[in-house]
Scaffold this motif. Sequence first.
Motif, PDB file in Angstrom:
ATOM      1  N   ARG A 174       4.356  -9.211 -17.523  1.00 53.53           N
ATOM      2  CA  ARG A 174       4.459  -9.325 -18.746  1.00 53.53           C
ATOM      3  C   ARG A 174       4.365 -10.926 -19.082  1.00 53.53           C
ATOM      4  N   GLU A 175       5.020 -11.709 -18.268  1.00 52.03           N
ATOM      5  CA  GLU A 175       5.359 -13.185 -18.477  1.00 52.03           C
ATOM      6  C   GLU A 175       4.446 -14.105 -17.977  1.00 52.03           C
ATOM      7  N   PHE A 176       3.839 -13.552 -16.660  1.00 53.94           N
ATOM      8  CA  PHE A 176       2.872 -14.493 -15.984  1.00 53.94           C
ATOM      9  C   PHE A 176       1.656 -13.816 -15.740  1.00 53.94           C
ATOM     10  N   PRO A 177       0.933 -13.250 -16.794  1.00 55.33           N
ATOM     11  CA  PRO A 177      -0.081 -12.217 -16.421  1.00 55.33           C
ATOM     12  C   PRO A 177      -1.440 -13.010 -15.575  1.00 55.33           C
ATOM     13  N   GLU A 178      -1.467 -14.351 -15.931  1.00 51.70           N
ATOM     14  CA  GLU A 178      -2.735 -14.883 -15.121  1.00 51.70           C
ATOM     15  C   GLU A 178      -2.481 -15.078 -13.764  1.00 51.70           C
ATOM     16  N   LEU A 179      -1.130 -15.519 -13.212  1.00 50.16           N
ATOM     17  CA  LEU A 179      -0.988 -15.628 -12.016  1.00 50.16           C
ATOM     18  C   LEU A 179      -0.587 -14.309 -11.215  1.00 50.16           C
ATOM     19  N   VAL A 180      -0.271 -13.487 -11.904  1.00 47.50           N
ATOM     20  CA  VAL A 180      -0.416 -11.783 -11.166  1.00 47.50           C
ATOM     21  C   VAL A 180      -1.652 -11.511 -10.932  1.00 47.50           C
ATOM     22  N   LYS A 181      -2.571 -11.635 -11.964  1.00 38.86           N
ATOM     23  CA  LYS A 181      -3.795 -11.109 -12.027  1.00 38.86           C
ATOM     24  C   LYS A 181      -4.855 -11.739 -11.076  1.00 38.86           C
ATOM     25  N   LYS A 182      -4.378 -12.912 -10.604  1.00 42.15           N
ATOM     26  CA  LYS A 182      -5.028 -13.730  -9.801  1.00 42.15           C
ATOM     27  C   LYS A 182      -5.141 -13.081  -8.425  1.00 42.15           C
ATOM     28  N   TRP A 183      -3.851 -12.707  -7.989  1.00 47.04           N
ATOM     29  CA  TRP A 183      -3.462 -12.547  -6.599  1.00 47.04           C
ATOM     30  C   TRP A 183      -3.110 -10.682  -6.495  1.00 47.04           C
ATOM     31  N   LEU A 184      -2.829 -10.104  -7.317  1.00 48.13           N
ATOM     32  CA  LEU A 184      -2.418  -8.687  -7.335  1.00 48.13           C
ATOM     33  C   LEU A 184      -3.822  -8.089  -6.702  1.00 48.13           C
ATOM     34  N   GLY A 185      -3.621  -7.229  -5.772  1.00 47.11           N
ATOM     35  CA  GLY A 185      -4.606  -6.492  -4.946  1.00 47.11           C
ATOM     36  C   GLY A 185      -5.905  -7.404  -4.320  1.00 47.11           C
ATOM     37  N   LYS A 186      -5.473  -8.643  -4.185  1.00 46.14           N
ATOM     38  CA  LYS A 186      -6.378  -9.526  -3.549  1.00 46.14           C
ATOM     39  C   LYS A 186      -6.052  -9.572  -1.964  1.00 46.14           C
ATOM     40  N   VAL A 187      -4.969  -9.245  -1.546  1.00 45.48           N
ATOM     41  CA  VAL A 187      -4.669  -9.087  -0.138  1.00 45.48           C
ATOM     42  C   VAL A 187      -4.768  -7.556   0.200  1.00 45.48           C
ATOM     43  N   VAL A 188      -4.349  -6.866  -0.508  1.00 45.05           N
ATOM     44  CA  VAL A 188      -4.538  -5.303  -0.274  1.00 45.05           C
ATOM     45  C   VAL A 188      -5.342  -4.724  -1.373  1.00 45.05           C
ATOM     46  N   PRO A 189      -6.371  -4.630  -1.234  1.00 43.38           N
ATOM     47  CA  PRO A 189      -7.371  -4.047  -2.126  1.00 43.38           C
ATOM     48  C   PRO A 189      -7.012  -2.582  -2.734  1.00 43.38           C
ATOM     49  N   MET A 190      -7.202  -2.273  -4.011  1.00 44.89           N
ATOM     50  CA  MET A 190      -6.680  -1.003  -4.164  1.00 44.89           C
ATOM     51  C   MET A 190      -7.373   0.394  -3.315  1.00 44.89           C
ATOM     52  N   HIS A 191      -8.678  -0.068  -2.928  1.00 43.28           N
ATOM     53  CA  HIS A 191      -9.266   1.088  -1.969  1.00 43.28           C
ATOM     54  C   HIS A 191      -8.895   0.780  -0.617  1.00 43.28           C
ATOM     55  N   ASP A 192      -8.109   0.085  -0.441  1.00 41.21           N
ATOM     56  CA  ASP A 192      -7.826  -0.558   1.299  1.00 41.21           C
ATOM     57  C   ASP A 192      -7.480   1.015   2.070  1.00 41.21           C
ATOM     58  N   ASN A 193      -6.393   1.661   1.568  1.00 37.82           N
ATOM     59  CA  ASN A 193      -6.286   2.951   2.210  1.00 37.82           C
ATOM     60  C   ASN A 193      -5.626   3.945   1.239  1.00 37.82           C
ATOM     61  N   TYR A 194      -5.476   5.026   1.519  1.00 45.66           N
ATOM     62  CA  TYR A 194      -4.912   6.156   0.802  1.00 45.66           C
ATOM     63  C   TYR A 194      -3.376   5.827   0.051  1.00 45.66           C
ATOM     64  N   PHE A 195      -2.559   5.278   0.730  1.00 43.61           N
ATOM     65  CA  PHE A 195      -1.397   4.963   0.302  1.00 43.61           C
ATOM     66  C   PHE A 195      -1.522   3.766  -0.513  1.00 43.61           C
ATOM     67  N   ALA A 196      -2.211   2.823  -0.166  1.00 45.66           N
ATOM     68  CA  ALA A 196      -2.184   1.599  -1.275  1.00 45.66           C
ATOM     69  C   ALA A 196      -2.836   2.159  -2.167  1.00 45.66           C
ATOM     70  N   ALA A 197      -3.897   2.881  -2.488  1.00 52.19           N
ATOM     71  CA  ALA A 197      -4.478   3.387  -3.638  1.00 52.19           C
ATOM     72  C   ALA A 197      -3.573   4.145  -4.695  1.00 52.19           C
ATOM     73  N   LEU A 198      -2.647   4.684  -3.915  1.00 52.84           N
ATOM     74  CA  LEU A 198      -1.615   5.652  -4.567  1.00 52.84           C
ATOM     75  C   LEU A 198      -0.531   4.637  -5.032  1.00 52.84           C
ATOM     76  N   ASN A 199      -0.161   3.772  -4.380  1.00 50.76           N
ATOM     77  CA  ASN A 199       0.760   2.761  -4.680  1.00 50.76           C
ATOM     78  C   ASN A 199       0.381   1.803  -6.174  1.00 50.76           C
ATOM     79  N   CYS A 200      -1.203   1.812  -6.080  1.00 49.80           N
ATOM     80  CA  CYS A 200      -1.611   0.726  -7.116  1.00 49.80           C
ATOM     81  C   CYS A 200      -1.288   1.606  -8.423  1.00 49.80           C
ATOM     82  N   ALA A 201      -1.707   2.785  -8.245  1.00 56.24           N
ATOM     83  CA  ALA A 201      -1.789   3.933  -9.504  1.00 56.24           C
ATOM     84  C   ALA A 201      -0.339   4.068 -10.056  1.00 56.24           C
ATOM     85  N   VAL A 202       0.459   4.143  -9.173  1.00 58.77           N
ATOM     86  CA  VAL A 202       1.958   4.485  -9.903  1.00 58.77           C
ATOM     87  C   VAL A 202       3.178   3.878  -9.461  1.00 58.77           C
ATOM     88  N   PHE A 203       2.854   2.367  -8.924  1.00 59.39           N
ATOM     89  CA  PHE A 203       4.268   1.912  -8.560  1.00 59.39           C
ATOM     90  C   PHE A 203       4.948   1.166  -9.747  1.00 59.39           C
TER      91      PHE A 203
END
Lengths: 255, 493
Positions: free
Chosen positions: B171-200
């Motif tokens: 909410r407070e730093f959307p640009e910063l988060v957007k820049k890096w979220l999912g860049k190290v572990v992409p959402m399609h990286d693996n089953y559990f990572a994708a699940l996490n992206c959806a429901v963390f």
Amino acid sequence: MSLLNIENLSNAIGDKAILKGLSLSINAGEIHAIMGPNGAGKSTLAYTLGGRPGYDVTGGSVEFDGKDLLELEPHERAAAGLFLGFQYPVEIPGVSNLQFLRESLNNQRKARGQEALSGGEFIRLAKEKAGLLSLDMEMLKRPVNVGFSGGEKKRNEMVQMGILDPKLAILDETDSGLDIDALRVVGHGINSIMRKPDKAVLLITHYQRLLDYVQPDFVHVLAAGRIVKSGGPELALELEREGYAHIVEAEGASA
Amino acid sequence: MSEEVEIRDAEARAAAARVADYEHGWSSEIEQEFAPKGLSEDTVRFISAKKEEPEWMLEWRLKAYRYWLTMETPDWAKLNIPPIDYQDAYYYAAPKQKDKLQSLDEVDPEILRVYEKLGIPIEEQKVLAGVEGARKVAVDAVFDSVSVATTFRKELEDAGVIFRSISEAIREFPELVKKWLGKVVPMHDNYFAALNCAVFSDGTFVYVPEGVRCPMELSTYFRINAENTGQFERTLIVADKGAYVSYLEGCTAPQRDENQLHAAVVELVTLDDAEIKYSTVQNWYPGDAEGKGGIYNFVTKRALCQGKNSKVSWTQVETGSAITWKYPSCVLNGENSVGEFYSVAVTNNYQQADTGTKMIHNGKGSRSTIISKGISAGRSDNTYRGLVRVAPQAEGVRNFTQCDSLLLGDQCGAHTVPYIEVRNPSATIEHEATTSKISDDQLFYAMQRGLDQESAVALIVNGFAKEVLQQLPMEFAVEAQKLLGISLEGSVG
């Protein structure tokens, strides 16, 4: 009153009987030496008194300082004041001597209802005892027995004995693997730590030479699982001169 | 609160009362707010709405969810994973908040009592109590899924460090988060990572700006405290050029009869000359002595050493969970970047662990060190699985790997599965492995000196794991040493 009273002790490792009705009484203030040929059961006696698993007692009794020793777990025997000097001290990688001894001592103290020693108190104690045995404090910072020479290991056993301050020390071939200088240091250590009216020592040895430095009050000959002869220091000299076979035969000890 | 929830809570309390031999195995009575049971787009929308997230975040989650639907559970690990019914779990549980909390005084006393039970170190308790001059350890306390308290925000802010729950950061730093979220572990990286992206539901965000050394160690205590509630933490730490931060993560969980799923994602980013030290002590409920219950721990942790001379050091002490599937890794893109992995993994009873690391050397002169200590007892299985990969362009890479296994008893398993892929001939790769047992000689020797059997085992095991334990910050090292002993109780004799 005797500190250690062994009566008619028998034991077995697996199916093999080793000790066969061994009796021995040690009073506070005394140093006893047990000598005997290979395979007589000397180390077995030490391990059995220490409570090593697998050394099953099949008969007899052992009273130590008023307690039924055989009822106690190994660490309870230690807390009661029994120390076993190992013929082959064991290596424990990654654990410093100081840490090992502090935990051991404080566990013993806790079992006896005493306060634990603080880090500072313990270091002072360790320094004093290491000095007595000419052991470099740096060695006490190294992992327990790892990379120690045979002589260093035995000296380390003596430092442990000094720090743990037992009532009875059973020293299993503490003299093996020692050169003359180390032998003198170890002998001095035993005398200065254990030669006291309220303490006793049971020395297990093959040879007379340690007894040049630690004068025993009594010498016993162990053969085929029993004590076949007891005497004063002169008995050790007789053994050295005439060998075990002669005495063992004369006493008619056979399995 | 629905009747169903009340019944469940009552059951949970009864279960906790029944089984008291797990130190952290109890259930507390904090009011919960649950998402509808099961996993669907509605669940994802519910969570996103609860977190008051912007539209882009919801879209990102939905994309991950739709991708997850097409994926299958990975089966390459040496793990026996029972089928998980994803529709039979809750994906969101938050302590009910009456008002926005301004300080710790306003925190539910029940929650504070939970921290006390968890044995949060005295230093931190002092900090929590506001004692003058207490050591500065900031605690961003994650209770279940929502951060309930953040301390030291001011001092960190003065240093320019951003330390927020991930929801706040979105909410407070959307640009910063957007820049890096999912860049190290992409959402399609693996089953559990994708699940996490959806429901963390929550987690932590840290940003350390250029040239700043974070003025204190950051520690977060995770705790799962709601039956059938999967825990999906999301952590993102970015160290800008020349920055340094040490982050400590510790976890415990209460006794449960049913298995709980945990699928966290941790992403670290280091730019030029930056360093992140990430330490974990994981003590989730491992299941009982018969292998019933326990946490399923499927974690994706990865660091991107993007900048030259940057460094990431992972240290983990894994003693808990029924199943651990976890490979904290480093992608070493930066020239002369450094990756380190120090791990102690303990398995007892019927626990299974398949853990290790990946060191991906893309940068010239990048170096990595892997020290793994596996300790197996009972009927457990403990596997080290590691990959060292050297890309064709990466000149002068060095790696040293040491994998030691210690066995207690004769019914457990220790396995070492190293993968080494070298595509540049200038690389120097070393791999050492040993397997040993605690000997009867060692045990008797230690007991003869006065240690009871469990203390003796703990001492020997701590000696075995020393190289790793000494990497931990002091207060964690002490906790970890105790934990090793506790985890192996009853494993000998």
